[in-house]
Design a protein around this motif. Structure first.
Motif, short mmCIF file in Angstrom:
data_model
loop_
_atom_site.label_atom_id
_atom_site.label_comp_id
_atom_site.label_asym_id
_atom_site.label_seq_id
_atom_site.Cartn_x
_atom_site.Cartn_y
_atom_site.Cartn_z
N ALA A 1 -6.05 -6.77 -3.13
CA ALA A 1 -5.67 -7.33 -1.82
C ALA A 1 -5.09 -8.73 -2.00
O ALA A 1 -4.10 -9.10 -1.34
N ASP B 1 -10.66 -3.73 -5.63
CA ASP B 1 -10.11 -3.90 -4.27
C ASP B 1 -9.84 -5.35 -3.86
O ASP B 1 -8.75 -5.66 -3.36
N GLU C 1 0.84 -1.20 0.00
CA GLU C 1 0.00 0.00 0.00
C GLU C 1 0.88 1.25 0.00
O GLU C 1 0.92 2.00 0.98
N ARG D 1 -1.53 -8.48 -3.38
CA ARG D 1 -0.56 -7.98 -2.39
C ARG D 1 -0.32 -8.97 -1.27
O ARG D 1 0.62 -8.82 -0.48
#
Lengths: 422, 422
Positions: free
Chosen positions: B205, B201, B189, B208
């Protein structure tokens, strides 16, 4: 010293020329006419003087504008002294206490005045003499891990690494020696080559016709020339290490430049494996079984200490831009950093074996042989030590991606050594 | 021009300040007060002027001491203009006719006066418009093969390559942009990141938290930073290419530095794959089926031409120190050189896919997005194009060693694209 045009020192001229250097006078005593000077350079490139005065002693190392081993037909830049000086500075910072202290550097005269290491002896001589040094595995494992990790983008600010990379990129001629003599010449009939002949002729012909070996040696040369990963010592063999039972010091980093981590580690291990194969040539005063076991144990310990210390630094000093903690530990993914470490060490391991293989070859087939084999006077006996070493080197280089552990490598060395006995 | 302190040009000041440059006057006409000047820079970093006079036109590109996209809160050295100039010179020598001709360079003012390419249009705009350019695959395959082969130790004298490496090692800040924005920021982030939200989103996520992906992205960063193999363009996307139906020119090499061959190739291919995934967002005037097929065909042709030309140069211009002919062809072992070529191209292939994967990610997750996706105004539609591209990029990066052919990659792209349709 106001002289700026380069002039080689002599035993006679040294006190007069260096008698005004405060750092030297401080250590040796003021009366430079009473200094005792002897030239002890036994390497291939430079002048080395030991200077003793009433208070103490120092070493004066001076580059010559040519390769000492060959003569002025092979010119070599004085600037190698500059690279050696800067490498020593960095090594001292990254692995304190592992290199000689520097008292004075004169760039124009290409000379470094440094600590006289005494009673230290060149490690290679000790191994030939059959002495089992107790500290070297630990010390050399730590030296390689610390200098190689801390000179890379794992640890340094990348701006500093890039500036250093540019600085050492000018060490062209010494890199050229490695590029030619290590990676190329041994694999064809180059002029400067020599080997124990005729005993090794058939094996040498076989190796020079070995396509897989040649391609792998060139892959390693490509890696050496392009993988600017960290500041290497660049010539980390057992002749560049001075030892006592208590201490280990690494000298002569004039080949320093930015290259692959595995190069220093591979060259270092290769020299222990060569010492191993050479032992049979040094059994005039008794069996070297214990020494052989010690040498293999030492390679395993060096690798283990290197791996352990590199891993410790990875976990505690990974402050550079690569594998940044913001992607791993800081997101609760410490295991991601461990996964990356495993992969990195695996890659270093593979290339280490490859570099070790070609280092062994060049010491038997190329220009610069080593005393482990060279001091075996009987050519048949020498060849009987060199031949298994060559086969071992070939196996390492070509199979480096399929070998899993240092124990496996050492078992192979023992097998080849045993089978080669008459 | 005697002014030495840097000052940004304006539309108004340009004729007065550059009216004395002979190379410019010669092309535009002597009456500089009659020159028409417009500022057309649409990139992220620089000022770009088109200057037209009675006789002709020229482009004036001037660096600013900061990132234009962000403002003076993000300083960036003027010296990037110096790197761009030197890269253009080398690219012209290595792949003649592929870059704009240079008329004048002023280092202190960080400006390059160069050929006005007309009626050339930025390739990315053409691909968004659905135009199938007939020459780009051939031209870009040749451009990459020639510049990348001829800037390496396969071809150059290594002394020259090392000097060049040192020269470009100072391009720290532009390398830093790539190191941060391509390889690191997209995977956590980071402040400068943005993506189509909230639609993407959950996928963001997931990426990551994807350990294998993060480790691979960092391996690629390590490669980018340490594998100083050849002089790269460094920013070879479809916004750095200007085209007509007859001609292809590559511009803007200010990110140039010594890095891995696969980086330029991977970034280039990635931008065609992104164009492919973005097409569904541009179907307001009809289906883009033909364009999609064209884009995949183009990636296959670029790779094929690159591979073919690289192989041709390997066989005919391998004059550098690596894989020297004395070890292969000169000993009757041409097949050894072919074996080495296959291995090298295989390695380039694997890393090309890896670099392509991270380039796709950073254009959707990082700071610098691209117009292919950005011009899709409907966020739901845009996200429905970006999501499959992200998945495709992840697959490439993590599986780059297991993918055998570009056809396999393109089949995968088609599969992912089809499955993502509503």
């Amino acid at each position: 010293m106001t002289q700026t045009a380069f002039e080689a020192l002599t035993v006679e001229s040294l006190p007069g020329r260096l008698g005004g250097i405060a750092a030297l006078v401080e250590r040796l005593g003021e009366d430079s006419s009473a200094w005792k000077v002897r030239e002890v350079g036994d390497g291939n490139l430079n002048l080395v003087f030991i200077v003793e005065g009433s208070k103490g002693a120092a070493v004066v190392k001076q580059a010559l504008p040519y390769v000492r081993l060959v003569g002025d037909s092979w010119p070599l830049p004085l600037k190698r002294s500059f690279f050696e000086y800067h490498a020593l500075k960095r090594q001292e910072a990254r692995a304190p206490g592992t290199v000689p202290a520097i008292y004075h550097f004169d760039e124009a005269q290409a000379l470094i005045v440094m600590e006289f290491l005494s009673p230290h002896i060149i490690l290679r001589k000790e191994l030939i003499a059959g002495r089992e040094l107790p500290r070297i595995a630990e010390d050399l494992g730590l030296f390689t891990a610390r200098t190689l990790f801390r000179g890379s983008d794992f640890h340094m600010a990348t701006r500093d690494r890039k500036a250093d990379l540019a600085l050492f990129a000018d060490n062209v001629e010494l890199c050229g020696i490695t590029e030619d003599l290590v990676f190329t010449d041994p694999y064809f009939e180059a002029k400067l080559n020599r080997h124990t002949s005729p005993q090794l002729d058939p094996l040498v012909a076989e190796l020079r016709a070995d396509r897989d070996l040649k391609v792998e040696a060139q892959r390693l040369k490509h890696l050496f020339a392009s993988k600017a990963e960290t500041l290497l010592h660049g010539d980390l063999h057992t002749g560049s290490i001075m030892v006592t039972d208590e201490e280990t010091r690494v000298i002569d980093p004039e080949f320093a430049f930015y290259g692959p981590i595995a190069f220093d580690v591979g060259m270092l291990l290769a020299n222990f494996w060569m010492a191993y194969f050479s032992q049979r040539g040094h059994e005039e005063n008794g069996s070297r079984d214990s020494m052989r076991a010690y040498l293999l144990r030492t390679t395993a310990e060096i690798w283990s200490v290197f791996r352990g210390e590199f891993s410790r630094l990875w976990r505690t000093e990974r402050t550079g831009m690569l594998y940044h903690r913001s992607l791993f530990e800081d997101r609760g993914d410490a295991l991601g950093a461990e996964q990356a470490l495993d992969r990195l060490l695996h890659e270093i391991w593979e290339d280490t074996l490859g570099f070790a293989g070609v280092e062994i070859h060049r010491r038997i087939l190329g220009l610069a042989h080593n005393a482990d084999f060279e001091t075996i006077e009987d050519a048949d006996l020498r060849a009987s030590c060199e031949a298994p070493a060559l086969k071992f080197g070939r196996h390492l280089a070509v199979n480096c991606r399929q070998i899993h552990s240092i124990e496996e490598v050492n078992n192979l060395a023992a097998l080849i050594e045993k089978e080669s006995r008459p």
